[in-house]
Design a protein around this motif. Structure first.
Motif, PDB file in Angstrom:
ATOM      1  N   HIS A  88      12.514  -8.452  60.983  1.00  0.00           N
ATOM      2  CA  HIS A  88      12.634  -9.451  59.951  1.00  0.00           C
ATOM      3  C   HIS A  88      12.974  -8.863  58.607  1.00  0.00           C
ATOM      4  O   HIS A  88      13.738  -9.524  57.926  1.00  0.00           O
ATOM      5  N   SER A  89      12.293  -8.115  58.187  1.00  0.00           N
ATOM      6  CA  SER A  89      12.493  -7.372  56.865  1.00  0.00           C
ATOM      7  C   SER A  89      12.833  -5.946  56.666  1.00  0.00           C
ATOM      8  O   SER A  89      12.356  -5.322  55.835  1.00  0.00           O
ATOM      9  N   PRO A  93      15.987  -6.513  48.993  1.00  0.00           N
ATOM     10  CA  PRO A  93      15.298  -5.691  47.906  1.00  0.00           C
ATOM     11  C   PRO A  93      13.715  -5.714  48.488  1.00  0.00           C
ATOM     12  O   PRO A  93      12.950  -4.685  48.068  1.00  0.00           O
ATOM     13  N   ILE A  94      13.311  -6.622  49.492  1.00  0.00           N
ATOM     14  CA  ILE A  94      12.040  -6.327  49.871  1.00  0.00           C
ATOM     15  C   ILE A  94      11.846  -4.987  50.977  1.00  0.00           C
ATOM     16  O   ILE A  94      10.631  -4.657  50.979  1.00  0.00           O
ATOM     17  N   VAL A  97       9.425  -2.255  50.180  1.00  0.00           N
ATOM     18  CA  VAL A  97       7.879  -2.436  50.164  1.00  0.00           C
ATOM     19  C   VAL A  97       7.234  -3.218  51.139  1.00  0.00           C
ATOM     20  O   VAL A  97       6.149  -3.454  51.414  1.00  0.00           O
ATOM     21  N   ALA A  98       8.088  -3.953  52.073  1.00  0.00           N
ATOM     22  CA  ALA A  98       7.529  -4.736  53.017  1.00  0.00           C
ATOM     23  C   ALA A  98       6.674  -4.140  53.916  1.00  0.00           C
ATOM     24  O   ALA A  98       5.555  -4.615  54.252  1.00  0.00           O
ATOM     25  N   ILE A 100       4.479  -1.682  53.230  1.00  0.00           N
ATOM     26  CA  ILE A 100       3.344  -1.644  52.538  1.00  0.00           C
ATOM     27  C   ILE A 100       2.651  -2.601  52.481  1.00  0.00           C
ATOM     28  O   ILE A 100       1.379  -2.942  52.490  1.00  0.00           O
ATOM     29  N   ILE A 101       3.227  -3.836  52.126  1.00  0.00           N
ATOM     30  CA  ILE A 101       2.769  -5.040  51.725  1.00  0.00           C
ATOM     31  C   ILE A 101       1.996  -5.436  53.075  1.00  0.00           C
ATOM     32  O   ILE A 101       0.912  -6.089  53.098  1.00  0.00           O
ATOM     33  N   ARG A 300      12.329   9.244  51.008  1.00  0.00           N
ATOM     34  CA  ARG A 300      12.803   7.618  50.380  1.00  0.00           C
ATOM     35  C   ARG A 300      12.552   6.657  51.456  1.00  0.00           C
ATOM     36  O   ARG A 300      13.696   6.371  52.159  1.00  0.00           O
ATOM     37  N   ALA A 301      11.533   6.222  51.832  1.00  0.00           N
ATOM     38  CA  ALA A 301      11.328   5.128  52.853  1.00  0.00           C
ATOM     39  C   ALA A 301      10.659   3.991  52.145  1.00  0.00           C
ATOM     40  O   ALA A 301       9.817   4.104  51.147  1.00  0.00           O
TER      41      ALA A 301
ATOM     42  N   SER B 109       8.243   8.388  45.315  1.00  0.00           N
ATOM     43  CA  SER B 109       9.137   7.100  45.784  1.00  0.00           C
ATOM     44  C   SER B 109       8.178   6.573  46.801  1.00  0.00           C
ATOM     45  O   SER B 109       7.365   7.321  47.526  1.00  0.00           O
ATOM     46  N   VAL B 306       5.687 -12.032  54.148  1.00  0.00           N
ATOM     47  CA  VAL B 306       6.542 -10.622  54.330  1.00  0.00           C
ATOM     48  C   VAL B 306       7.332 -10.827  55.914  1.00  0.00           C
ATOM     49  O   VAL B 306       8.479 -10.286  55.894  1.00  0.00           O
TER      50      VAL B 306
END
Lengths: 301, 329
Positions: A88-89, A93-94, A97-98, A100-101, A300-301, B109, B306
């Protein structure tokens, strides 16, 4: 004598952080997710271990129970949460961070649920051997049979893990999927299941870290205890110091961190309990942003 | 462009007038919650600026709020500074902290950055115990004083808090909105979209990232000072790790790129403890369920958002409408 004590405490704590870091690295290698819920999952498995200890009375039965419980929880999390997350994500832009969140949310859910089930009561796990220090020439060390046992068990587990990784087909599949999922898939490896397996191994390693962290502390277990906040931060920091990608790096990162914290608390100030790991992390990242054993290019992950 | 800006300004002023009349009509608890919402709106907008626009993650904004709160309280106690100056000092102190953190962050990052800021969120508040000027575990008093008498006898302390917080929220939303539509905002979006391409078109990546962190931290510092104003004290326990997580939840619920959605996240964050209370009372559960239900709900909501509304409700609605329009034409 102070020096020897500090050294031995640091190594014991460090070996527990190493286990935690290994579980972070296993998850990172299998799904490119930094699992901030790892300490939460370790907490939950430690409660499984506590139930086993109170029912069956033996630490040595409780430890495998906690490991299997931890492995199952981790596998379920991967199969439900992480697979949905990828589906899904993974754009917009998400995307960055998805994961992590989501894992932070999982940490919160586990913390709150364990508090609802086991909170507010005195939960104790008694170690298999005494935590009273050895006496040499009339002086008592802080180093105890329990700490020796922890060191030995961690050592044995690491040996088994490295044998699995180097000598078995499963280990080969794990390494191949981490190196390149596409190529692994083309050579007939069921990458999805290998990922789940990676998470399960991490869950088991985290469970051992949680059990040992509890008995090595004062034996009490609580969702809000300092021990688990420390496990959360130290596991991550040790993994990053080691480079997130390397199992050897995780072990060394854990030991370095344990020793440095121990010496800072002993010789500078005991009030620096939480700020010391942070400073160490910043120092390492300033010198090598990808960790000591990390790949050359910044992730860059 | 000019016309749109003056229309926005008008909207902000209108919003202020509506809030002014509303605050006179509801009871004390609601006024207090209104103040909390305003504080959260400010804090969430700082996360949206940082994460949604410049693409950097911070789990340490709770700690930056603490920096602002302590700076304001120390200025109030040691220098007897007027309130406005206290808030300005809070912004400045947190911005300096943010600049330092940003300098480290520019080299990191993704998960590295998240973990570093996480360690900060856990470590920094405990540092307050090391310095006696910061009052240790008890913390410091932060008293903004009674509302001026010219506002009338009826004017309560909470209403005064609400006014200060709401005004600050309006001003900072206005400021953030303008920053985001300025060339800095565009620069950040360019970096978030493609760092290499941004660099090739002459953008100084490190400097832009540090700038984003500095501004975001300053806003967080203001929110921290306002938060401690509503509590009355500044102490390490007012800025737990859970606060940083709540802010992130609020930002994700609002839509990580939707500044206008900050209100949604803030209202949900304030409403959740109350909803949890109501639910717990209804099912008549034990105390340990009641105390942990809010945390559980916040986290569960975070995961669900999310997974199923990753870009926030506003953005989702917009996307669906656009899709429908395409389908029809």
């Amino acid at each position: 004598m102070d020096f020897l004590n500090t050294l031995l405490i640091g190594i014991t704590a460090g070996s527990i952080y190493s286990l935690m870091a290994i579980s972070m690295v296993l998850v990172w290698r299998s799904t490119r997710v930094v699992n901030f819920a790892q300490a939460g999952m370790a907490l939950l498995s430690t409660y499984f271990g506590f139930e086993a200890v109170t029912r069956l009375g033996s630490f040595w039965i409780a430890l495998p129970v906690a490991m299997v419980g931890g492995a199952l929880v981790a596998a379920l999390v991967e199969m439900i949460l992480i697979r949905l997350l990828v589906k899904h994500s993974s754009s917009g832009p998400i995307a960055g961070v998805a994961p992590i969140i989501a894992t932070l949310g999982l940490l919160g859910v586990i913390r709150a649920s364990t508090s609802m089930i086991w909170g507010g009561q005195d939960v104790r796990i008694v170690g298999p051997v005494s935590n009273d220090g050895y006496t040499i020439n009339g002086t008592t060390l802080v180093f105890s049979p329990l700490k020796l046992l922890i060191l030995l068990t961690v050592l044995v587990l690491m040996l088994i893990l490295s044998l699995v990784f180097q000598k078995t087909n499963i280990g080969l599949a794990l390494r191949a999927s981490a190196y390149s999922p596409e190529i692994a898939r083309l050579s007939g490896i069921k990458v999805d299941w290998v990922r789940t397996l990676g998470w399960a191994l991490a869950g088991a390693a985290g469970a051992v870290a949680g059990m040992f962290q509890t008995v090595n502390g004062n034996g009490t277990l609580s969702p809000d205890s300092i021990e688990f906040s420390l496990l959360l931060v130290s596991g991550f920091i040790a993994a990053v110091i080691g480079g997130l990608d390397s199992l050897i790096g995780a072990v060394i990162g854990g030991l370095v961190l344990g020793l440095m914290i121990s010496f800072v608390l002993m010789y500078i100030s005991s009030g620096l309990f939480f700020i010391a790991p942070f400073v160490i992390l910043l120092l390492v990242l300033f010198i090598r942003p990808q960790g000591i054993f990390g790949a050359k290019a910044a992730r860059r992950a | 462009m000019h016309k749109k800006q003056s229309r926005d300004l008008l909207l902000f002023i209108l919003g202020g007038v509506v809030l002014y009349f509303l605050s006179g009509m509801v009871d004390e608890l609601r006024v207090y919650q209104g103040a909390s919402i305003a504080v959260y709106v400010i804090a969430i907008s700082s996360i949206i600026l940082l994460t949604g626009y410049s693409g950097q993650v911070s789990l340490g904004h709770g700690a930056l709020m603490a920096v602002g709160a302590y700076a304001a309280a120390v200025a109030r106690i040691e220098l007897q500074a007027p309130i406005i100056l206290c808030f300005a000092i809070a912004v400045l102190a947190a911005a300096i902290g943010g600049a330092l953190l940003g300098a480290a962050a520019a080299r990191l990052s993704g998960p590295y950055l998240a973990g570093t800021t996480l360690a900060l969120a856990i470590g920094l508040p405990s540092l307050a115990n090391q310095f006696s000027v910061l009052g240790g575990e008890q913390g410091l008093l932060f008293d903004v004083g009674f509302p001026p008498l010219s506002l009338g006898e009826e004017f309560t302390q909470y209403k005064w808090f609400f006014w200060i917080a709401a005004l600050a929220a309006l001003i900072s939303m206005w400021a953030v909105k303008n920053i985001l539509s300025s060339r800095y905002g565009r620069t950040w979006r360019a970096i978030r979209g493609n760092e290499v391409a941004a660099q090739l078109s002459g953008i100084n990546i490190a400097r832009s990232k540090i700038l984003a962190f500095t501004i975001s931290a300053g806003i967080a510092g203001l929110a921290g000072a306002l938060l401690s104003m509503t509590i009355g004290t500044v102490s390490p326990s007012a800025f737990p790790l859970a606060l940083s997580f709540s802010l992130l939840t609020g930002a994700v619920l609002s839509g990580i790129t939707t500044l206008g959605g900050a209100m949604i996240g803030a209202v949900v964050l304030v409403a959740i403890p109350e909803v949890a209370d109501a639910v717990a009372n209804r099912i008549g559960s034990s105390e340990r369920v009641t105390t942990n239900l809010p945390g559980f709900l916040v986290s569960a909501l975070l995961i669900l958002t999310v997974l199923f509304v990753p870009n926030g409700p506003v953005e989702q609605h917009r996307a669906r409408k656009a899709k429908k329009k395409n389908y029809l034409s």
